[in-house]
Design a protein around this motif. Structure first.
Motif, short mmCIF file in Angstrom:
data_model
loop_
_atom_site.label_atom_id
_atom_site.label_comp_id
_atom_site.label_asym_id
_atom_site.label_seq_id
_atom_site.Cartn_x
_atom_site.Cartn_y
_atom_site.Cartn_z
N LEU A 185 21.02 -37.05 26.28
CA LEU A 185 21.07 -38.43 26.77
C LEU A 185 19.65 -39.02 26.81
O LEU A 185 19.41 -40.14 26.35
CB LEU A 185 21.69 -38.44 28.16
CG LEU A 185 22.25 -39.76 28.67
CD1 LEU A 185 23.42 -40.22 27.82
CD2 LEU A 185 22.68 -39.62 30.13
N ILE A 189 17.81 -42.21 24.05
CA ILE A 189 17.10 -43.47 24.28
C ILE A 189 15.62 -43.39 23.89
O ILE A 189 15.06 -44.35 23.35
CB ILE A 189 17.25 -43.98 25.74
CG1 ILE A 189 16.57 -45.36 25.92
CG2 ILE A 189 16.68 -43.01 26.76
CD1 ILE A 189 17.24 -46.48 25.20
N LEU A 193 17.71 -43.57 19.34
CA LEU A 193 17.95 -45.01 19.16
C LEU A 193 16.74 -45.71 18.52
O LEU A 193 16.92 -46.48 17.57
CB LEU A 193 18.34 -45.67 20.50
CG LEU A 193 18.71 -47.14 20.42
CD1 LEU A 193 19.90 -47.38 19.50
CD2 LEU A 193 19.02 -47.71 21.81
N LEU A 196 16.97 -45.07 14.89
CA LEU A 196 18.07 -45.79 14.24
C LEU A 196 17.71 -47.26 14.03
O LEU A 196 17.95 -47.84 12.96
CB LEU A 196 19.34 -45.68 15.10
CG LEU A 196 20.57 -46.33 14.48
CD1 LEU A 196 21.02 -45.57 13.24
CD2 LEU A 196 21.71 -46.42 15.50
N PHE A 242 21.85 -37.73 14.00
CA PHE A 242 22.88 -38.74 14.28
C PHE A 242 24.29 -38.17 14.15
O PHE A 242 25.21 -38.62 14.84
CB PHE A 242 22.69 -39.97 13.39
CG PHE A 242 21.42 -40.70 13.70
CD1 PHE A 242 21.24 -41.26 14.96
CD2 PHE A 242 20.39 -40.80 12.79
CE1 PHE A 242 20.06 -41.91 15.30
CE2 PHE A 242 19.21 -41.44 13.11
CZ PHE A 242 19.04 -42.00 14.37
N LYS A 246 26.14 -37.93 18.25
CA LYS A 246 26.90 -39.16 18.05
C LYS A 246 27.22 -39.90 19.35
O LYS A 246 26.93 -41.08 19.51
CB LYS A 246 28.19 -38.78 17.34
CG LYS A 246 29.03 -39.93 16.87
CD LYS A 246 30.45 -39.48 16.52
CE LYS A 246 30.50 -38.68 15.22
NZ LYS A 246 31.90 -38.67 14.66
N VAL A 249 24.22 -41.39 21.29
CA VAL A 249 23.59 -42.46 20.51
C VAL A 249 24.46 -43.72 20.54
O VAL A 249 23.96 -44.83 20.75
CB VAL A 249 23.33 -42.01 19.05
CG1 VAL A 249 22.92 -43.21 18.18
CG2 VAL A 249 22.24 -40.94 19.00
N LEU A 250 25.77 -43.55 20.37
CA LEU A 250 26.65 -44.72 20.38
C LEU A 250 26.66 -45.38 21.75
O LEU A 250 26.73 -46.61 21.86
CB LEU A 250 28.07 -44.32 19.96
CG LEU A 250 28.23 -43.90 18.49
CD1 LEU A 250 29.66 -43.43 18.21
CD2 LEU A 250 27.84 -45.01 17.53
N MET A 252 24.09 -45.47 23.93
CA MET A 252 22.83 -46.22 24.06
C MET A 252 22.86 -47.47 23.19
O MET A 252 22.35 -48.53 23.57
CB MET A 252 21.64 -45.35 23.63
CG MET A 252 21.36 -44.18 24.55
SD MET A 252 21.00 -44.72 26.24
CE MET A 252 21.02 -43.15 27.10
N LEU A 253 23.44 -47.33 22.03
CA LEU A 253 23.56 -48.45 21.10
C LEU A 253 24.38 -49.58 21.72
O LEU A 253 24.07 -50.77 21.53
CB LEU A 253 24.23 -47.92 19.83
CG LEU A 253 24.10 -48.68 18.53
CD1 LEU A 253 22.66 -49.11 18.27
CD2 LEU A 253 24.61 -47.80 17.38
#
Lengths: 313, 313
Positions: A185, A189, A193, A196, A242, A246, A249-250, A252-253
């Motif tokens: 986690l 961030i 992220l 990405l 990624f 997954k 990341v999703l 945070m996105l």
């Protein structure tokens, strides 16, 4: 520094930026009697031999880990499970097995089931790197004052954790221990992220109508070039990050997209006060990072600026 | 370098990062007989006097531009219109009036109507900067090998354009000429969008649940810190950029959002091939920027790495 090296034999699986930097720093600090390595391609193995940093370069992972007290997988996260399976039967009882992957939950899931009970599994992630890769890219100073996060599964031998902690401290790192999930986690961030986003914007700039690529390159000093550095990182390593982190990341996105919508709305409405307030807040965060020694305080990252009358090199 | 200085008297309106760097470089290169400046606050004026770089520090803009051959507004874009109005009646006939704003369409719209026909208006934008601001932040080398874009309105005296071009070349910059609208589109992608994205992600990281701010700072070396540098830029300047280049920024943002959706979908579906292909392409762009000399080739931006056994400063 130590009277006796911490390890008799260290085996590095992979000799890229991280593996190569560990080898250089460990040798310089006398942390092992012997360091051996493998590399996937014959070309890399030949280059590592030429560099003369390690004691032996072996063709197979099974050979490399023989008699090693410390085995570190310095390879993309997606390759760790298969290598764990490959080396499992060849590990010395009591050996510490570790890695350097940027994702920890997946590494634990992929590796732990293969490893024998007689080995101590202590996953690790040095939060350090540059945009370069390959056998020549490493340097002994890479880990100095950077953090290395250990994520030992419940019930790991505390002595093994302590020996690995001391090893990373010997490489110059500050060491922190946390759970694999929390690690994933936090890194989502602070690292995944940002990568990405950088990969996205650099791609966007590459295929615009109305602005040529040559213009993008020429005028990149306005901010864009800072993104290109991290968007130049190793593509295989980052593909694996990624694919294996997954969910975090999703998540945070999702938050990032909400925040971007808010700022977009402020721009659309001409809400200067909201923009000013936001930009003032983010400036303080930069100050925090410089204060705790995690970045250079020199302006422009201390980038070289030639003298007037002379041309930059 | 020149037998006679290009200008007898230069007036700088504003003495922040850009104004202060122009003053230092112009003095060092002997580009003017005299350089005078103003600054908005009494505190800044006192500091500029202490620094001793300019010949005079004046309280009002009207006084400063008196007898000046070249007047450069080095202030946020949003303040340019009012200053043009203020100085219009005090300009010497034949004076060149310029600025350094990051947006050009709005500057032309705001300034041109106020300026007398006897002055030559040649807007300019040096694509250079650091995250620092204030009278002490400038340095003479800032513009070396960076681009300076001139956007003279149709019908501007070519001789005035040439004199300003030569001035910027004397400061070390490479000079390019384009229309204000094209400038604003190019800068939207190379500078404004990167800043907006950086401001967003740094804000996102600041208010997460599950990850503390102290963790974000500690582990920022994984990529995040590269964003914080540009998110530390002057808030007033950047507020004005987004208010005055709204259309181009929103257009680029639309394309960025589409691209981010594509990469997000690849992550969600576990499409490693699409990710790898994208990441390989962006790496090549970085190489292009380094090759044309718009960034340092040293890894990690050449950030200082302390030696092992010594602590970083």
């Amino acid at each position: 520094m130590n009277a006796a090296p911490a390890f008799k034999k260290i085996a590095l699986i992979g000799f890229g930026l991280i593996g190569g930097s560990i080898a250089r720093a460990a040798r310089q600090q006398g942390l092992a009697d012997a360091i051996v390595t493998t590399a996937r391609s014959a070309k890399s193995r030949a280059r590592v031999k030429e560099l003369g940093i390690v004691d032996d370069v072996l063709e197979t992972n099974a050979e490399a880990v023989k008699d090693a007290d410390l085995v570190i997988l310095c390879i993309p996260v997606g390759a760790c499970g298969a290598v764990a399976q490959e080396i499992a039967d060849h590990l010395k009882p009591g050996a510490i097995v570790s890695d350097v992957g940027s994702v920890k939950g997946a590494v634990v899931r992929d590796m732990a089931p293969h490893l024998p009970a007689s080995a101590h599994f202590v996953p690790a992630h040095p939060v350090a790197g540059t945009e370069n890769s390959g056998p020549d890219s490493g340097f002994a100073e890479l880990f100095i004052d950077r953090w290395c996060i250990l994520t030992p599964p419940d019930g790991t031998d505390p002595d093994a954790v302590e020996r690995l902690r001391a090893f990373w401290a010997g490489l110059g790192a500050r060491v922190e221990i946390m759970t694999p999930d929390h690690h994933d986690l936090v890194l989502a961030i602070t690292s995944h992220l940002p990568h990405l986003i950088a990969y996205t914007i650099v791609g966007t700039a590459d295929e615009l109508e109305g602005v040529t690529q040559s213009e993008v390159l020429k005028f990149s000093a306005g901010g864009f070039r800072d993104f290109t550095r991290i968007a130049a990182s190793d593509p295989i390593m980052w593909r694996d990050v990624f694919l294996t982190n997954k969910e975090a990341v999703l998540e945070m996105l999702g938050t990032f997209n909400e925040d971007l919508s808010k700022l977009t709305r402020a721009i659309r409405r001409g809400d200067g006060e909201a923009l000013f307030e936001h930009f003032t807040r983010t400036r303080a965060i930069r100050r925090g990072i410089v204060e705790i020694g995690q970045d250079s305080a020199a302006p422009d990252f201390g980038r070289p600026h030639a003298q007037l009358g002379k041309k930059a090199e």
